[in-house]
Structure formats: C-alpha cells, structure tokens
Design an enzyme around this catalytic site. Structure first.
Site, mmCIF file in Angstrom:
data_model
loop_
_atom_site.group_PDB
_atom_site.id
_atom_site.type_symbol
_atom_site.label_atom_id
_atom_site.label_comp_id
_atom_site.label_asym_id
_atom_site.label_seq_id
_atom_site.Cartn_x
_atom_site.Cartn_y
_atom_site.Cartn_z
ATOM 1 N N GLU A 70 -14.140 -2.350 -1.598
ATOM 2 C CA GLU A 70 -14.319 -2.556 -0.155
ATOM 3 C C GLU A 70 -15.641 -1.956 0.337
ATOM 4 O O GLU A 70 -15.993 -0.819 -0.017
ATOM 5 C CB GLU A 70 -13.158 -1.911 0.635
ATOM 6 C CG GLU A 70 -13.355 -2.054 2.146
ATOM 7 C CD GLU A 70 -12.144 -1.720 2.992
ATOM 8 O OE1 GLU A 70 -11.065 -1.440 2.426
ATOM 9 O OE2 GLU A 70 -12.277 -1.732 4.234
ATOM 10 N N ASP A 93 0.829 -1.218 0.000
ATOM 11 C CA ASP A 93 0.000 0.000 0.000
ATOM 12 C C ASP A 93 0.853 1.254 0.000
ATOM 13 O O ASP A 93 1.833 1.349 0.756
ATOM 14 C CB ASP A 93 -0.849 0.038 1.282
ATOM 15 C CG ASP A 93 -2.283 -0.396 1.047
ATOM 16 O OD1 ASP A 93 -2.731 -0.412 -0.116
ATOM 17 O OD2 ASP A 93 -2.958 -0.723 2.038
ATOM 18 N N LYS A 135 -0.543 -0.506 -4.206
ATOM 19 C CA LYS A 135 -1.986 -0.239 -4.202
ATOM 20 C C LYS A 135 -2.211 1.195 -3.750
ATOM 21 O O LYS A 135 -1.480 1.690 -2.877
ATOM 22 C CB LYS A 135 -2.730 -1.196 -3.266
ATOM 23 C CG LYS A 135 -4.235 -0.891 -3.175
ATOM 24 C CD LYS A 135 -5.034 -2.018 -2.536
ATOM 25 C CE LYS A 135 -5.000 -2.044 -1.042
ATOM 26 N NZ LYS A 135 -5.476 -0.812 -0.354
ATOM 27 N N GLU A 182 -5.593 4.156 -3.033
ATOM 28 C CA GLU A 182 -7.038 4.342 -2.879
ATOM 29 C C GLU A 182 -7.504 5.527 -3.716
ATOM 30 O O GLU A 182 -6.766 6.498 -3.890
ATOM 31 C CB GLU A 182 -7.382 4.596 -1.401
ATOM 32 C CG GLU A 182 -7.054 3.424 -0.496
ATOM 33 C CD GLU A 182 -7.420 3.683 0.962
ATOM 34 O OE1 GLU A 182 -8.095 4.690 1.260
ATOM 35 O OE2 GLU A 182 -7.030 2.851 1.801
#
Ligand code: KIV
Length: 281
Positions: free
Chosen positions: A187, A88, A118, A120
């Site tokens: 998510e 992340d 990753k 967001e």
C-alpha cells in the site's frame, strides 16, 4: 436425494497460483448486501479494518475491535459463495505475540467462516506469520503504508521514495513472503518499489497505491463508489458517484413527503376493493 452442484469458492491456493498470471481482482466489503453485489465480480473480498472509517466514522483504523471485525466478517461470508473472504486482524489483537495472534485469528476463522486473515507489518511480524501458517491459518501480509501504524509513521504519506525506506520495505515484504504469507498487500509506496518487490517475492502482490505491475489490485469499495468523500487518496479512481445519488434520492423523497406526493395510493393498504354491486347497496 439430489445433490445440487454448489459454486465453489476460490481457495487460498488458487489465489496463490495466480502469481504472474491473470490479475487478481480484490475489493473491500463490510456488509451483506454490498458483498452479495460484488461477489461474482471479484476474486477476493477483504473485510478491511478500514470499516472503522467507512462504516463507523472514526478518523483512523485503530479503534476497531475483534468483535466488530467478526460481526462484519460473518455477514460478508454469509452473503457470498464465490470470492475468497479475508478478514483483517485489528490493531492490538496480534502484535503482542504469535500466541495472541493465533487466538485472534482462530476466533476470526471459527466465528466468521472466512478462509484467511490479513495483518500489517514487516520483518517484526515474520515470526508471527510463520507461527500462524504452521498452524493452518492462511495469512495475507500488508507492507508499505500500514494504516495501523499511522501514529508511528506520522500520517498517511506514501513511502519508499528514499533509499533507506525503500530498502526497509523491500526487506519487510520479502520477510513476510518467506514466512509463508499466501499474498502480500503493498500500500502507498513508490511505484518502482512495488514493482521491484513484486519481482522479488514468490507470492502474488496486491497493490493499492502500489504498481500496475502488482499481481492484483484492491480498492476500498466506498472510495470506488464515491461514498467516502472526506478525502480521496491519489491512488483511488472513483467509478461512480453514489454519494451524490444518495443525497439526490433523499432530497426527492423529502420533497414528495412535504408536498403530500408520497405515499401514493399504491403504497397504502386500502383493503379488498368493493364490487360495484356491493358499493351501490
Ligand atoms: O482495511 C483495508 O481496507 C485495507 C486495504 C486498504 C488493503 O487494509
């Protein structure tokens, strides 16, 4: 010189090609010993910024630094040889500009040896995803409930139940996939939304509180093991209660020490045993 065949790690392209095929099994991992145990069982290990809560005891993922992610990412890469390792990018290390994101991703990849990062976000991050992918950084997207935005979202509630929010998350997912992400975490959304988004994008979707229809699933390892018990989201199934096991082991050890039952003779260095003859002399 004999060249030993080394097991090959799964690659980003192998994961990507599983769209609509065999389910992709993912877990988070943060430390070498746990990653070593999980490696052969899963396809992808995510060094998630959830380590802020599971390892460091913060109440959100926001305080994690790039250096923390790199230290844990490198440990997980060192301990594994099969799973694809994705790390992340932490809050504040990529949102300012594509260039900032590239600098963070390049450090993570060079210093950990991981294969992908990753991040967001939805439409607003699509340009950044395209920028990274064009420069050789494989990116996993993450839409829906995005924990780094907890303050803006007003908490960890599931999303996409109303039409406007559903349409927004669909646009987000499509934008990130179209920008070149190799996979997409969905998510904490309405099940129907995760299902529809999975059908709309050409890359594998990885659900966590998404839909069984997603191309793969991920859970936080501490949730699955019953180690993180402060709160358990609806989407978690606890496969073991290791928290209880740890507490019981500590209780047994304390009892043994207090009663003089530990250490026993086999745990002490008593030196070479004397022969009967030498003892008699
Ligand atoms: O940080 C994390 O563990 C994650 C997963 C929950 C997908 O982002």
């Amino acid at each position: 010189m004999s060249v030993q065949a080394r097991p090959k790690r799964l690659s980003v392209t192998q994961i990507q090609s599983r769209k609509g095929g065999d389910k992709i099994v993912c877990l988070t991992a943060y430390t070498a010993p746990v990653a070593r145990l999980l490696d052969a069982e899963v396809d992808l290990l995510l060094v998630g910024d959830s380590l802020a809560m599971t390892v460091y005891g913060f109440d959100s993922t926001l305080p994690v630094t790039l250096d923390m992610m790199i230290a844990h990412g490198a440990a997980v890469v060192r301990a594994t040889q099969h799973a694809l390792i994705t790390v992340d990018l932490p809050f504040g290390s990529y949102q300012a500009s594509p260039e900032q994101a590239f600098r963070a991703a390049a450090r993570v990849m060079a210093e950990t040896g991981c294969a992908a990062v990753k991040l967001e976000g939805g439409e607003e991050m699509a340009e950044t995803v395209a920028f990274l992918v064009r420069r050789g950084v494989p990116v996993m997207g993450h839409v829906g409930l995005t924990p780094q935005a907890v303050n803006a979202l007003g908490g960890y509630r599931s999303r996409g139940h109303r039409a406007t929010e559903r349409d927004e998350i669909l646009r987000d997912g499509v934008a990130i996939a179209d920008a070149g992400a190799f996979s997409l975490v969905i998510e904490g959304t309405a099940e129907r939304l995760a299902h529809e988004l999975t059908d709309r994008v050409a890359v594998p979707t990885i659900g966590i509180g998404g839909s069984p229809h997603c191309d793969g699933q991920i859970l936080v390892i501490d949730d699955l093991l019953g180690l993180f018990t402060e709160f358990t989201p609806k989407f978690v199934r606890r496969y073991r209660e290791l928290g209880e096991e740890i507490r019981a082991a500590a209780r047994d050890y304390a009892e043994d020490v207090r009663r003089g039952r530990f250490p026993a003779e086999e745990h002490t260095y008593t030196g070479p045993r004397q022969s009967k003859k030498a003892a008699a002399e």
